[in-house]
Design an enzyme around this catalytic site. Structure first.
Site, short mmCIF file in Angstrom:
data_model
loop_
_atom_site.label_atom_id
_atom_site.label_comp_id
_atom_site.label_asym_id
_atom_site.label_seq_id
_atom_site.Cartn_x
_atom_site.Cartn_y
_atom_site.Cartn_z
CB CYS A 163 -0.98 -0.04 1.18
SG CYS A 163 -2.46 0.97 0.92
CG HIS B 161 -3.64 -3.83 3.38
ND1 HIS B 161 -2.58 -3.35 4.12
CD2 HIS B 161 -4.32 -2.74 2.95
CE1 HIS B 161 -2.61 -2.02 4.14
NE2 HIS B 161 -3.66 -1.63 3.43
CD GLU C 299 -1.15 -6.33 5.47
OE1 GLU C 299 -1.26 -5.14 5.80
OE2 GLU C 299 -0.87 -6.70 4.31
CB VAL D 263 -1.87 -16.63 28.46
CG1 VAL D 263 -0.97 -17.26 27.40
CG2 VAL D 263 -3.28 -17.17 28.33
#
Length: 516
Positions: A84, A172, A174, A229
């Protein structure tokens, strides 16, 4: 041992909301990568020894901004992928032209691949569904670049340099909305950059244990164990690396989920044989919070008292040299502000820079390079229970921000019981992992109800369940009516202090996920 950082990708951040997604996609392929600001020093880029460089998207307009890629990026001879804004600045810096588009393009689009020979589109169909998010577009590629994909609204949807391994995409890859985005990133990272896939859980565990042993030696290490976690995985990896040199301090605030304190002790102290000191501080927290109704004030009191109690206990441990923390990579990026990321800083993180000034301990952060999904996989590799690692997020102040207004012992116990019923039924009906977060909220208002022949005037519990990818936005979970009816009936019948149950149908925005 193989250096798992040997083959790596450098990501230069121009401020895109998707930059961390790029890094996660690269790592999912088994390749290490890191994110740095686009204006990082040229010497740093040169000495980083990346196998390839990715230029992220960003909110700026190329033609009215001086934000551009450092020239060193194009002088190193390594492959470059511009996404982009990253593509726009790369083309412009090579003599091309970028202008404002007549129409902004946000959403799904179909591109046609014009050339897929030895480039980022290798072995892909000519027509691809992608995710566009741009207001500007490349209008002239200049003499150095050729168009390798186009779409109706973006004639220059992807480019490749005629002589160098430089590539750009206007969309994009991703995001999950780009159907074969993973393949595009893999073509670049593995095929074009030639990265070996060394970044896997087995190698990470081996590397972390070796690093911890080298760093710590025979010193003692203290860890604040919350049962969350991050701290749980830190405890597990440290225990494997240094055994009884580790002491965990578990501050039981009394604001945890039902029986959570006992579960933490069972997993770590009994099952894993880790040295855990449990501090019962329930009364201290209730006393400190008496009469406090403001959410921010509650957060600050809980946070400060937690640190104070931890400090008191840590001071009793002789010859401790290290304080371990569950800092993860997204914390580092988020908290570094303008020194690290060009995106707006949303909040400071409690895990980063949280060393009390008076504590003369060195900081140990074994998870500092890992994203949350990698931390969970690491935990599985270390033998931690799946349900512990994949539990829904729980706020640092605990139930302190799920009880509206003042916190009282009666309110905590009521909410713990109601929340436990909700969670239990979600598991029973295989719905727990279909929602991103689910919990009960205690409302300090009373409502009339009837149980049997008796009038009951008791408190209200709100149930909250949301679906979200990144927790920046969320939709309320459309749970089955029969399920909600069952949960409501159980809570009203089994928790005597509750006469009414309501379900929250507010998205984010306009609401937030937590009520306080």
């Amino acid at each position: 041992m193989t250096d798992i950082h040997n083959h790596k990708i450098l990501i230069l951040d121009f401020g895109s909301q998707y930059t961390q997604l790029i890094a996660r996609r690269v790592r999912e392929l088994g390749v290490f990568c890191e994110i740095f600001p686009h204006d990082v020093a040229a010497d740093f880029i040169k000495n980083y020894q990346a196998k390839g460089i990715i230029l992220s998207g960003g909110p700026e307009s190329v033609y009215d901004s001086d934000v551009k890629a450092p020239e060193i990026v194009f002088e190193l001879g390594v492959p470059v992928l511009g996404i982009c804004y990253g593509m726009q600045t790369m083309v412009m810096q090579h003599g091309g032209e970028v202008k404002g588009a007549d129409q902004s393009e946000f959403g799904k689009a179909i591109i046609n691949i014009l050339n897929s020979t030895n480039n980022i589109f290798s072995n892909m169909e000519h027509e691809q569904l992608v995710w566009m998010s741009h207001s500007d577009k490349v209008t002239q590629t200049g003499e150095h670049f050729e168009i390798i994909a186009s779409s109706t609204n973006a004639p220059v949807a992807a480019v490749a340099h005629k002589n160098k391994p430089f590539f750009g995409v206007q969309f994009h890859p991703e995001t999950t909305h780009t159907e074969n985005g993973k393949q595009i990133i893999e073509n670049f990272v593995v095929n074009i950059c030639g990265c070996d896939t060394l970044w896997n859980i087995e190698n990470i565990i081996e590397n972390d244990i070796k690093e911890i042993k080298q760093k710590v030696g025979t010193d003692k290490v203290i860890l604040g164990l919350s049962g969350g976690v991050d701290s749980s995985v830190v405890a597990a990896i440290l225990h494997q690396a240094i055994g009884d040199q580790l002491t965990c301090i578990f501050v039981d605030t009394g604001l945890l989920r039902l029986n959570e304190g006992d579960q933490v002790m069972q997993v770590f102290a009994e099952h894993m044989d880790i040295n855990v000191i449990r501090i019962n501080a329930k009364n201290r927290f209730l006393d400190a919070l008496r009469g406090i109704c403001d959410p921010e004030q509650k957060r600050k009191i809980i946070g400060k008292l937690f640190v104070d109690i931890f400090d008191e206990e840590a001071a009793k441990i002789e010859n401790a040299k290290w304080l371990a923390q569950g800092t993860i990579y997204s914390d580092v990026i988020e908290s570094a502000g303008n020194n690290q990321s060009k995106a707006h800083v949303i909040k400071s993180h409690h895990n980063v820079g949280g060393l009390p000034k008076e504590m003369k301990l060195k900081l140990l952060e074994p998870l500092r390079e890992l994203f949350k999904d990698e931390v969970r996989k690491l935990g599985l590799g270390l033998g931690l229970p799946y349900n512990m690692l994949y539990r829904h997020p729980f706020p640092g102040p605990g139930l302190g921000v799920r009880i509206l207004g003042e916190i009282k012992k009666e309110y905590v116990e009521t909410l713990q019981k109601a929340d436990a019923i909700f969670t239990e039924e979600l598991y029973k009906h295989n719905l727990y992992h279909d929602v991103s977060q689910a919990f009960g909220v205690f409302l300090p208002v009373k409502s009339v109800g009837v149980v049997g022949d008796q009038r009951r005037y008791e408190y209200v519990i709100a149930l909250r369940a949301v679906v979200s990818i990144d927790f920046m936005t969320a939709t309320w979970a459309n749970l089955p009516y029969d399920f909600l009816s069952l949960v409501s009936n159980r809570i009203v019948n089994e928790v005597k202090q509750v006469s009414r149950v309501v379900y929250d149908v507010t998205g984010k925005p306009p609401g937030t996920i937590e009520w306080e």
